[in-house]
Design a protein around this motif. Structure first.
Motif, mmCIF file in Angstrom:
data_model
loop_
_atom_site.group_PDB
_atom_site.id
_atom_site.type_symbol
_atom_site.label_atom_id
_atom_site.label_comp_id
_atom_site.label_asym_id
_atom_site.label_seq_id
_atom_site.Cartn_x
_atom_site.Cartn_y
_atom_site.Cartn_z
ATOM 1 N N GLN A 1 0.720 -1.459 0.004
ATOM 2 C CA GLN A 1 -0.020 -0.025 0.014
ATOM 3 C C GLN A 1 0.933 1.270 0.186
ATOM 4 O O GLN A 1 0.656 2.233 -0.655
ATOM 5 N N TYR B 1 -2.458 13.661 -13.159
ATOM 6 C CA TYR B 1 -3.139 12.297 -13.299
ATOM 7 C C TYR B 1 -4.342 12.306 -14.334
ATOM 8 O O TYR B 1 -4.360 11.508 -15.531
ATOM 9 N N LYS C 1 -15.705 5.189 -18.976
ATOM 10 C CA LYS C 1 -16.520 5.596 -17.640
ATOM 11 C C LYS C 1 -17.881 5.921 -17.829
ATOM 12 O O LYS C 1 -18.766 5.624 -17.342
ATOM 13 N N ALA D 1 -11.821 4.175 -4.426
ATOM 14 C CA ALA D 1 -10.725 4.580 -5.053
ATOM 15 C C ALA D 1 -11.024 5.831 -6.227
ATOM 16 O O ALA D 1 -10.611 5.726 -7.389
ATOM 17 N N ASP E 1 -11.178 7.245 -1.271
ATOM 18 C CA ASP E 1 -9.777 6.761 -1.556
ATOM 19 C C ASP E 1 -8.911 7.159 -0.370
ATOM 20 O O ASP E 1 -9.196 8.018 0.343
ATOM 21 N N ASN F 1 -9.549 3.335 3.258
ATOM 22 C CA ASN F 1 -9.149 2.130 2.693
ATOM 23 C C ASN F 1 -10.163 1.297 2.219
ATOM 24 O O ASN F 1 -11.278 0.699 2.756
ATOM 25 N N ALA F 2 -10.182 0.909 0.984
ATOM 26 C CA ALA F 2 -11.178 -0.081 0.396
ATOM 27 C C ALA F 2 -11.275 -1.424 0.930
ATOM 28 O O ALA F 2 -12.320 -2.014 1.151
ATOM 29 N N GLY G 1 -13.211 2.228 -10.143
ATOM 30 C CA GLY G 1 -12.731 2.497 -11.621
ATOM 31 C C GLY G 1 -11.340 2.399 -11.449
ATOM 32 O O GLY G 1 -10.695 3.383 -10.953
HETATM 33 C C1 LIG Z 1 -5.902 4.755 -11.235
HETATM 34 S S1 LIG Z 1 -6.546 5.498 -10.137
HETATM 35 C C2 LIG Z 1 -8.350 5.558 -10.389
HETATM 36 C C3 LIG Z 1 -8.901 6.886 -10.071
HETATM 37 C C4 LIG Z 1 -10.462 7.200 -10.666
HETATM 38 N N1 LIG Z 1 -11.380 5.993 -10.230
HETATM 39 C C5 LIG Z 1 -10.431 7.128 -11.965
HETATM 40 O O1 LIG Z 1 -10.996 6.207 -12.727
HETATM 41 O O2 LIG Z 1 -9.903 7.991 -12.793
HETATM 42 C C6 LIG Z 1 -6.519 4.478 -8.696
HETATM 43 C C7 LIG Z 1 -6.899 5.168 -7.054
HETATM 44 O O3 LIG Z 1 -6.967 3.836 -6.141
HETATM 45 C C8 LIG Z 1 -6.671 4.808 -4.940
HETATM 46 N N2 LIG Z 1 -6.279 3.412 -4.259
HETATM 47 C C9 LIG Z 1 -5.199 2.461 -4.238
HETATM 48 N N3 LIG Z 1 -5.485 1.667 -3.193
HETATM 49 C C10 LIG Z 1 -6.474 2.225 -2.542
HETATM 50 C C11 LIG Z 1 -7.077 1.364 -1.222
HETATM 51 N N4 LIG Z 1 -6.557 0.562 -0.676
HETATM 52 N N5 LIG Z 1 -8.164 2.375 -0.849
HETATM 53 C C12 LIG Z 1 -8.933 3.163 -1.476
HETATM 54 N N6 LIG Z 1 -8.218 3.619 -2.741
HETATM 55 C C13 LIG Z 1 -7.011 3.110 -3.209
HETATM 56 C C14 LIG Z 1 -5.391 5.361 -5.357
HETATM 57 O O4 LIG Z 1 -5.137 6.312 -4.423
HETATM 58 C C15 LIG Z 1 -5.914 6.022 -6.660
HETATM 59 O O5 LIG Z 1 -6.645 7.247 -6.365
#
Ligand SMILES: C[S@@+](CC[C@H](N)C(=O)[O-])C[C@H]1O[C@@H](n2cnc3c(N)ncnc32)[C@H](O)[C@@H]1O
Length: 269
Positions: free
Chosen positions: A38, A52, A68, A90, A114, A141-142, A158
């Protein structure tokens, strides 16, 4: 995720295990202790947060927008009637949440969750610019969502789940926070199933994306991780099986752009 131990030779010459078995996870192509993953993922998204959204457009040629849009069309959030609550896990900079807000004409009550405050900060800024002050951005945290059982009508994620160290824990949490009758939708990069496209995509991913990352975001390494993490994520069938094993019903998926991305769906029944 795999188990691995450390070994040494004992006095009697036999090979002995020295440490407790430690769980491993993939961080791109590297195998790392599960407990380290993580922090490594967080460092990637802290580094890329500012660029991003721009990088998503540059890397995918805008395709991520269509994928999306298709997720939100499948979700079909109501525009009126009883209150309807979504958690976008996330959710990062809010791309999916904003689309749901628009499609539901403001009816949906949306939480963007997120783990990364840099991504959420950009999401908050964008929400304010769009006049979506009511949308909640929550650091979470997911794998351990800070919400009661049965809190949401829908759960979306996503391009997030492949970054989560314990995918099974995240799926269990998704099921827990959904109401009965609730919908799970997951958009993720997947396995290309079109001959020739797979080779082109491979070359593009490993050559062009890190180079674009260097030029546009000043960071090739983070984008190399993102590409590698796509290759180590389970393919469509294997991921669908994980969703079934988590307890979801009527699990299905559909491919986008020849399998570059896939939308997985399940229901809590
Ligand atoms: C590729 S981005 C996707 C962002 C958005 N959903 C999109 O589609 O544009 C991945 C996201 O997953 C989040 N992430 C990673 N590990 C996570 C966790 N354990 N719990 C929640 N979010 C997490 C990251 O911080 C990041 O913002």
């Amino acid at each position: 995720m795999a188990r691995q131990g450390a070994f040494r030779y004992g006095r009697d010459g036999s090979l002995q295990q020295t440490h407790e078995m430690s769980e491993r996870a993939s961080f791109g192509y590297r195998s790392v202790p599960l407990s380290h993953k993580q922090a490594l993922v967080d460092a990637v998204f802290h580094a890329v947060a500012r660029r991003y959204d721009l990088m998503n457009d540059v890397m995918s040629g805008g395709l991520h927008r269509l994928w999306k849009d298709a997720l939100v069309a499948a979700l079909n959030p109501p525009r009126q009637g009883r209150p309807w609550r979504l958690i976008d896990v996330a959710g990062g900079t809010g791309d999916i949440a904003f689309r749901v807000a628009e499609r539901s004409q403001g009816h949906a009550d949306i939480v963007v969750a997120d783990i990364n405050e840099s991504m959420l900060a950009i999401g908050c800024e964008r929400a304010e610019q769009r006049g979506l002050g009511r949308m909640e951005f929550r650091e979470a945290n997911a794998e351990a969502l800070p919400f009661h059982d049965g809190s949401f009508d829908a759960y979306t994620i996503g391009f997030g789940i492949r970054n989560v160290p314990r995918i099974e824990a995240a799926l269990a949490e998704a099921l827990r926070v959904l109401k009965h009758g609730g919908r799970f939708l997951c958009l993720e990069f997947s396995q290309v199933d079109v001959p020739m496209l797979d080779r082109l995509y491979e070359a593009y991913s490993f050559r062009a994306i890190p180079a674009l990352g260097r030029v546009v975001a000043g960071d090739a390494e983070s984008y190399r991780y993102l590409v590698e993490s796509i290759r180590t994520f389970p393919n469509q069938e294997r991921f669908a099986e994980k969703i079934r094993q988590a307890g979801f019903a009527r699990v299905s998926y559909r491919n986008f752009s020849g399998g570059i991305a896939a939308l997985h769906s399940g229901w809590k029944l």
